[in-house]
Design a protein around this motif. Structure first.
Motif, mmCIF file in Angstrom:
data_model
loop_
_atom_site.group_PDB
_atom_site.id
_atom_site.type_symbol
_atom_site.label_atom_id
_atom_site.label_comp_id
_atom_site.label_asym_id
_atom_site.label_seq_id
_atom_site.Cartn_x
_atom_site.Cartn_y
_atom_site.Cartn_z
ATOM 1 N N ASP A 18 0.691 -1.165 -0.101
ATOM 2 C CA ASP A 18 -0.185 -0.125 0.109
ATOM 3 C C ASP A 18 0.714 1.087 -0.236
ATOM 4 O O ASP A 18 0.345 2.429 0.269
ATOM 5 C CB ASP A 18 -0.922 0.099 1.188
ATOM 6 C CG ASP A 18 -1.958 -1.108 1.315
ATOM 7 O OD1 ASP A 18 -2.266 -1.683 -0.021
ATOM 8 O OD2 ASP A 18 -2.391 -1.338 2.561
ATOM 9 N N SER A 28 3.594 4.273 -1.732
ATOM 10 C CA SER A 28 3.678 5.231 -2.769
ATOM 11 C C SER A 28 5.031 5.694 -2.776
ATOM 12 O O SER A 28 5.660 5.977 -2.010
ATOM 13 C CB SER A 28 2.618 6.314 -2.637
ATOM 14 O OG SER A 28 1.329 5.994 -2.572
ATOM 15 N N ASN A 66 1.961 4.554 -7.425
ATOM 16 C CA ASN A 66 1.451 3.887 -6.079
ATOM 17 C C ASN A 66 1.665 2.351 -6.255
ATOM 18 O O ASN A 66 1.384 1.734 -7.538
ATOM 19 C CB ASN A 66 0.166 4.070 -6.044
ATOM 20 C CG ASN A 66 -0.042 5.502 -5.802
ATOM 21 O OD1 ASN A 66 0.012 6.071 -4.679
ATOM 22 N ND2 ASN A 66 -0.665 6.304 -6.905
ATOM 23 N N VAL A 120 -1.725 2.012 -9.560
ATOM 24 C CA VAL A 120 -2.231 3.348 -9.808
ATOM 25 C C VAL A 120 -1.313 4.492 -9.939
ATOM 26 O O VAL A 120 -0.166 4.425 -9.111
ATOM 27 C CB VAL A 120 -3.400 3.616 -8.744
ATOM 28 C CG1 VAL A 120 -3.812 5.073 -8.809
ATOM 29 C CG2 VAL A 120 -4.395 2.574 -8.638
ATOM 30 N N SER A 159 -1.115 8.392 -9.563
ATOM 31 C CA SER A 159 -1.994 9.544 -9.106
ATOM 32 C C SER A 159 -1.484 10.640 -9.121
ATOM 33 O O SER A 159 -0.464 10.939 -9.334
ATOM 34 C CB SER A 159 -2.407 9.158 -7.721
ATOM 35 O OG SER A 159 -1.207 9.104 -6.622
ATOM 36 N N MET A 219 -2.076 7.347 -3.297
ATOM 37 C CA MET A 219 -3.211 6.408 -3.112
ATOM 38 C C MET A 219 -3.009 4.937 -2.377
ATOM 39 O O MET A 219 -2.178 4.327 -3.120
ATOM 40 C CB MET A 219 -3.715 6.200 -4.594
ATOM 41 C CG MET A 219 -4.886 5.351 -4.833
ATOM 42 S SD MET A 219 -6.408 6.251 -4.236
ATOM 43 C CE MET A 219 -7.787 5.122 -4.853
ATOM 44 N N THR A 220 -3.411 5.085 -1.217
ATOM 45 C CA THR A 220 -3.179 3.982 -0.425
ATOM 46 C C THR A 220 -4.252 2.709 -0.295
ATOM 47 O O THR A 220 -4.157 1.712 0.261
ATOM 48 C CB THR A 220 -2.615 4.419 1.076
ATOM 49 O OG1 THR A 220 -3.798 4.918 1.531
ATOM 50 C CG2 THR A 220 -1.291 5.337 1.039
ATOM 51 N N ARG A 238 -9.414 12.812 -6.118
ATOM 52 C CA ARG A 238 -8.436 11.787 -6.370
ATOM 53 C C ARG A 238 -8.326 11.733 -8.184
ATOM 54 O O ARG A 238 -9.312 11.365 -8.593
ATOM 55 C CB ARG A 238 -8.572 10.420 -5.946
ATOM 56 C CG ARG A 238 -8.542 10.356 -4.398
ATOM 57 C CD ARG A 238 -8.723 8.946 -4.017
ATOM 58 N NE ARG A 238 -9.136 8.691 -2.625
ATOM 59 C CZ ARG A 238 -9.209 7.503 -1.905
ATOM 60 N NH1 ARG A 238 -9.472 6.722 -2.429
ATOM 61 N NH2 ARG A 238 -9.154 7.863 -0.568
ATOM 62 N N LEU A 262 -6.900 9.623 -11.123
ATOM 63 C CA LEU A 262 -5.980 8.691 -11.257
ATOM 64 C C LEU A 262 -6.097 8.154 -12.663
ATOM 65 O O LEU A 262 -6.939 8.333 -13.546
ATOM 66 C CB LEU A 262 -6.732 7.605 -10.301
ATOM 67 C CG LEU A 262 -7.233 7.791 -9.126
ATOM 68 C CD1 LEU A 262 -7.913 6.752 -8.140
ATOM 69 C CD2 LEU A 262 -5.854 7.967 -8.225
ATOM 70 N N TRP A 306 -5.908 -1.434 -10.650
ATOM 71 C CA TRP A 306 -5.875 -0.936 -9.290
ATOM 72 C C TRP A 306 -6.228 -2.370 -8.399
ATOM 73 O O TRP A 306 -7.536 -2.692 -8.500
ATOM 74 C CB TRP A 306 -6.832 0.029 -9.060
ATOM 75 C CG TRP A 306 -7.371 0.591 -7.620
ATOM 76 C CD1 TRP A 306 -6.235 0.171 -6.448
ATOM 77 C CD2 TRP A 306 -8.195 1.261 -7.195
ATOM 78 N NE1 TRP A 306 -6.915 0.809 -5.445
ATOM 79 C CE2 TRP A 306 -8.176 1.588 -5.731
ATOM 80 C CE3 TRP A 306 -9.281 1.969 -7.906
ATOM 81 C CZ2 TRP A 306 -8.712 2.325 -5.117
ATOM 82 C CZ3 TRP A 306 -9.940 2.838 -7.057
ATOM 83 C CH2 TRP A 306 -9.721 3.013 -5.586
ATOM 84 N N GLY A 311 -11.537 12.772 -10.433
ATOM 85 C CA GLY A 311 -11.288 13.389 -9.040
ATOM 86 C C GLY A 311 -12.283 14.240 -8.706
ATOM 87 O O GLY A 311 -12.320 15.107 -7.807
#
Length: 621
Positions: A42, A44, A67, A71, A73, A78-79, A92, A94, A99, A215
């Motif tokens: 998770d 980045s 990420n 992803v 971002s 983006m966790t 967000r 993306l 994902w 977003g």
């Protein structure tokens, strides 16, 4: 911390189908000087500054974040490990090639780099030109390559750790248009254990999502298999008829699929061509094996020699003399200078046979000595057109007619009445006559001697008009924060926020959108919308971070870069891009005697509104 429960599930193996060979990926890994993202779950990267602004969803970006969870971002890391359905309800932006809950502690590496390598840029340009026929001139200037190499999923047991995914996302731009390429080599799992997936198979629960999110809570795109068990077969899917490969255009608010489509529609570019022919058309889709060029060829004149041209000229002159004589009383007088003609967009537009070369200089096919020629927007009461040509000093060429000066046309090139076919009547009765009498009868085709024989006869029956009694249009302005100047010269400032009717004349209504300038107690015009009459198209002009200024017709964005002409005709209006710096567009509502010149500066629209002196326009602010 992720919490999960253990379930007993029958384990089985899903075989990878199709997929893009690694040899067809854009090169990645340590040999290419890629950077390696931290090994984590998770996680980045820090924001990565990029050397070229990347346009995405109508916004420019000077940095991005790679990420671990598949992803890229742009507005922050983006966790989230379980893919929520697009559109997201948080801020967000993306690009999501896959994902899902990736954990590189269980195996795999995430690589990334930006590149301006000419070989790779050429490869990307070639792919985009083939898939997006309308972008046949696209030349990539920058790219960013992110590769998830043999990555495992979170919560995998000893069996699940053998399941891996390899995929790549390539961001490509020329600074104005941008594209994203998704490549999938193998996809062997869809779901991490914390998202409900089985620890041995990586299946079940909430599977991976593939797509884009702006977003803003509205604009997004996701492939149909997203968040379903079918997403494991993305290696056999495509939007370009190439299993495991997708290409999208991403710079506007609407994500556009490339190339092959199953809806059965054709892509033809450019969307317009003059009836004079010679325009190359690029046609692609649905699922053509290749994109092929064709030529629209309809009307053109063939040089047949001086003697035959003279014979044709006198035959056509005799035929013309059987028709009612043309006088200059029924046409608008010309503006006296090129500068004024360029401003008087309510009544005059650039001749369609004049093509912009540099600055205000045009190359006019039939008037070799003219710096530029203009024609009336609206036919006269007798259906006439009037051509006004200007010399190198920007002065109206001799109204007595010589060296290729303009003249009154029997038929307006837009058509008027049952006997006037748009372009065709003007071509047959005016253009052909001029060419055979004044151009092809000359010893040197680059010369026009209107005092010689047949050409002098032509100007006798097609008399030019002068600029005597010319009256310029009435101007009104909207500038800055904003300051208004009305048609009668009254100046004032108006600073609310909202949408307002600025003017109307009974048919046409102009509405302005005004927004607050940052935190200042002031507003500015950011867009306007006009419909000149009920059956006409709806024209919207708005500021844009990337292109400076956008024009939408019935909600569809016009792309002047893809047009063969900077002048686009729609029902009720013509729209012309006259400058790139500052971005400037002229929208001419010819039936209403009104034109609006819009220029963009620092996300503010400045408007110059012109109306013919004989029109009555009511200010309603």
């Amino acid at each position: 911390m992720k919490k999960f429960f253990t379930f007993c599930v029958l384990c089985f193996t899903i075989g990878n189908i199709d997929g893009v060979p690694l040899s067809d990926f854009y090169p990645f890994g340590i040999e290419t000087s890629d950077r390696k993202a931290p090994t984590n779950d998770d996680g980045s990267t820090a924001p990565i500054p990029v050397s070229s602004l990347f346009p995405l969803f109508n916004h420019q970006h000077d940095s991005l974040i790679v990420n671990t969870n598949g992803v890229i971002s742009f507005l922050g890391p983006m966790t989230a490990f379980t893919p929520s359905k697009f559109p997201l309800d948080s801020r967000r932006r993306l690009v999501a090639p896959y994902w899902a809950d990736i954990d590189t502690r269980n195996g795999g590496i995430v690589w990334y780099r930006e590149s301006t390598n000419l070989t790779l840029l050429t490869k990307a340009s070639d792919e985009i030109q083939v898939i997006f026929a309308e972008h046949y001139n696209f030349r990539a200037a920058w790219m960013f390559i992110a590769t998830w190499d043999n990555v495992a999923f979170y919560g995998a047991d000893s069996v699940g750790k053998q399941k891996r995914c390899t995929f790549q996302s390539v961001l490509v731009t020329n600074g104005r248009h941008s594209f994203t390429i998704f490549l999938y080599n193998k996809i062997e799992w869809t779901t991490g254990r914390a998202s409900g997936g089985n620890p041995s198979t990586g299946l079940g629960g909430t599977p991976a999502q593939v797509g884009f999110d702006a977003g803003d809570g509205f604009n997004f795109y996701a492939i149909e298999a997203s968040r379903t068990a079918s997403v494991i077969n993305v290696t056999s899917m495509s939007n370009i008829d190439h299993p495991g490969k997708f290409i999208f255009r991403v710079d506007t608010t609407q994500i556009t699929n490339g190339g092959c489509n199953v809806e059965g529609t054709l892509t033809i570019t450019p969307r317009e061509a003059t009836m004079f022919g010679g325009t190359q058309l690029i046609i692609s889709g649905p699922c053509f094996n290749k994109t092929l060029p064709y030529y629209w060829s309809d009307m053109f004149t063939v040089y047949v020699g001086i003697e035959e041209s003279q014979a044709l000229c006198y035959k056509m002159l005799d035929d013309d003399n059987q028709l009612p004589a043309i006088t200059t009383d029924d046409v608008q007088p010309c503006p006296c200078t090129l500068e004024v003609a360029s401003l008087d967009t309510t009544r005059f537009s650039i001749d369609p046979l004049c093509h912009n070369q540099e600055g205000s200089r045009y190359e006019c096919s039939n008037q070799q000595f003219a710096q530029g020629c203009f024609k009336q927007n609206i036919a006269s009461s007798q259906g006439y057109d009037h051509q006004c040509c200007y010399n190198d000093e920007g002065v109206l060429m001799n109204p007595d007619g010589y060296y290729g000066s303009g003249y009154v046309n029997r038929y307006h090139y837009h058509g008027d009445g049952n006997k006037n076919v748009p372009f065709l009547s003007n071509f047959v009765y005016d253009t052909l006559l001029y060419q055979h009498c004044c151009i092809y009868t000359s010893q040197d085709l680059m010369e026009v001697n209107s005092n010689f024989g047949s050409c002098a006869s032509f100007y006798t029956i097609r008399p030019p008009n002068s600029c005597l009694n010319y009256i310029p249009p009435r101007p009104a302005r909207v500038t800055g924060d904003p300051h208004f100047v009305t048609f009668d010269g009254q100046a004032y400032t108006f600073n609310p926020v909202g949408e307002f009717t600025a003017l109307s004349n009974g048919n046409l209504s102009l509405q302005l959108r005004m927004e607050q300038i940052g935190t200042f107690p002031a507003s500015s015009v950011t867009s306007f919308v006009v419909r000149p009459y009920p059956e006409a198209e709806i024209i919207e002009v708005q500021v844009n971070q990337i292109r400076g200024i956008d024009v939408l017709v019935n909600g569809t964005l016009l792309d002047f870069d893809l047009a063969i002409s900077k002048v686009i005709s729609v029902e009720g209006a013509t729209i012309e891009k006259i400058s790139e710096n500052p971005p400037t567009v002229v929208t001419n509502f010819y039936t209403e005697g009104l034109s609006i010149q819009s220029s963009s500066n620092l996300n503010v629209l400045n408007l110059l509104i012109l109306t013919s002196p004989d029109r009555q326009t009511v200010i309603k602010i």
